[in-house]
Design a protein around this motif. Structure first.
Motif, PDB file in Angstrom:
ATOM      1  N   LEU A  83       1.003  -1.472  -0.085  1.00 34.50           N
ATOM      2  CA  LEU A  83       0.049  -0.119   0.172  1.00 34.50           C
ATOM      3  C   LEU A  83       1.082   0.939   0.242  1.00 34.50           C
ATOM      4  O   LEU A  83       0.755   2.421  -0.641  1.00 34.50           O
ATOM      5  CB  LEU A  83      -0.831  -0.157   1.701  1.00 34.50           C
ATOM      6  CG  LEU A  83      -1.733  -1.237   1.309  1.00 34.50           C
ATOM      7  CD1 LEU A  83      -2.667  -1.253   2.670  1.00 34.50           C
ATOM      8  CD2 LEU A  83      -2.890  -1.007  -0.070  1.00 34.50           C
ATOM      9  N   ARG A  84       1.671   1.448   0.872  1.00 29.81           N
ATOM     10  CA  ARG A  84       2.671   2.469   0.839  1.00 29.81           C
ATOM     11  C   ARG A  84       3.496   2.623  -0.544  1.00 29.81           C
ATOM     12  O   ARG A  84       4.243   3.409  -0.612  1.00 29.81           O
ATOM     13  CB  ARG A  84       3.864   2.244   2.206  1.00 29.81           C
ATOM     14  CG  ARG A  84       4.965   3.657   2.116  1.00 29.81           C
ATOM     15  CD  ARG A  84       4.146   4.472   2.443  1.00 29.81           C
ATOM     16  NE  ARG A  84       4.828   5.613   2.168  1.00 29.81           N
ATOM     17  CZ  ARG A  84       5.469   6.230   3.508  1.00 29.81           C
ATOM     18  NH1 ARG A  84       5.687   5.691   4.408  1.00 29.81           N
ATOM     19  NH2 ARG A  84       6.699   7.780   3.609  1.00 29.81           N
ATOM     20  N   PHE A  86      -0.114   3.501   6.297  1.00 30.39           N
ATOM     21  CA  PHE A  86      -0.606   2.362   5.339  1.00 30.39           C
ATOM     22  C   PHE A  86       0.187   0.745   6.506  1.00 30.39           C
ATOM     23  O   PHE A  86      -0.930  -0.424   5.892  1.00 30.39           O
ATOM     24  CB  PHE A  86       0.350   2.458   4.350  1.00 30.39           C
ATOM     25  CG  PHE A  86       0.097   4.233   3.864  1.00 30.39           C
ATOM     26  CD1 PHE A  86      -0.986   3.405   2.719  1.00 30.39           C
ATOM     27  CD2 PHE A  86       0.926   5.069   3.831  1.00 30.39           C
ATOM     28  CE1 PHE A  86      -1.518   3.756   2.041  1.00 30.39           C
ATOM     29  CE2 PHE A  86       0.392   5.662   2.695  1.00 30.39           C
ATOM     30  CZ  PHE A  86      -0.692   5.251   2.012  1.00 30.39           C
ATOM     31  N   HIS A 134      -2.537  -2.542   6.503  1.00 31.04           N
ATOM     32  CA  HIS A 134      -1.628  -3.817   5.772  1.00 31.04           C
ATOM     33  C   HIS A 134      -1.705  -5.082   7.521  1.00 31.04           C
ATOM     34  O   HIS A 134      -1.923  -6.124   7.076  1.00 31.04           O
ATOM     35  CB  HIS A 134       0.099  -3.376   5.506  1.00 31.04           C
ATOM     36  CG  HIS A 134       0.762  -4.297   4.892  1.00 31.04           C
ATOM     37  ND1 HIS A 134       0.114  -5.105   3.840  1.00 31.04           N
ATOM     38  CD2 HIS A 134       1.764  -4.718   4.458  1.00 31.04           C
ATOM     39  CE1 HIS A 134       1.421  -6.026   3.288  1.00 31.04           C
ATOM     40  NE2 HIS A 134       2.309  -6.168   3.881  1.00 31.04           N
TER      41      HIS A 134
END
Ligand SMILES: C[S@@+](CC[C@H](N)C(=O)[O-])C[C@H]1O[C@@H](n2cnc3c(N)ncnc32)[C@H](O)[C@@H]1O
Length: 147
Positions: free
Chosen positions: A58-59, A78, A82
């Protein structure tokens, strides 16, 4: 741009739209609090994937995004996302995000969960309908509206 110019720009914006400007200024303490929290946040994730500093998709998606649809997230989100959501990667997933704005995070969720992910977005702004596609459905409405 100097800090002074930025401040002058801010003052002009408030003068042009006093009601909106004052509302946004009223939110400033909360925004500053969020920044401070995000800045000092340390990932306390106990899962092996994050504990050894390995990648967070995601990051990475967020960091790669230099143009196109925007994504608005506090950076410390993030790790938390996650930690809780990694187990759904690659599964048939249905994810709803309340607050769509410029649409980039809808693309982020699809990229994260994979091709079996159906994304739903909810926003007050009818313009967000523009982000609909075969895997994204947008509902226009208020999250406070029970119906
Ligand atoms: C910070 S932006 C969303 C950012 C987006 N989730 C992202 O990660 O890029 C906030 C959005 O929430 C929408 N919004 C604000 N209040 C809302 C409400 N009561 N119901 C639905 N949407 C709302 C606004 O119209 C705006 O588009």
């Amino acid at each position: 741009m100097s800090e002074l110019k930025k401040l002058a720009g801010l003052a002009c914006s408030v003068a042009r739209s006093p009601r909106l400007g004052l509302r946004l200024l009223g939110q400033l303490p909360w925004v500053m609090r969020g920044f401070a929290y995000g800045r000092d946040y340390r990932n306390q994730d106990a899962t092996p994937a994050a504990a050894d500093g390995s990648r967070n998709p995601l990051r990475e998606f967020f960091d790669r995004r230099q143009s196109g649809r925007g994504i608005w997230k506090w950076l410390h989100y993030f790790d938390i996302y996650h930690r809780h959501l990694a187990k759904f990667i690659g599964q048939e997933t249905h994810v709803m995000e309340i607050g769509v704005y410029s649409g980039g995070s809808l693309e982020m969720w699809r990229d994260y969960f994979g091709a079996r992910c159906q994304v739903y977005g909810v926003d007050l702004q009818a313009a967000c309908k523009a982000y609909e596609n075969e895997y994204t459905k947008i509902f226009v409405g208020d999250q406070a509206d029970r119906e």
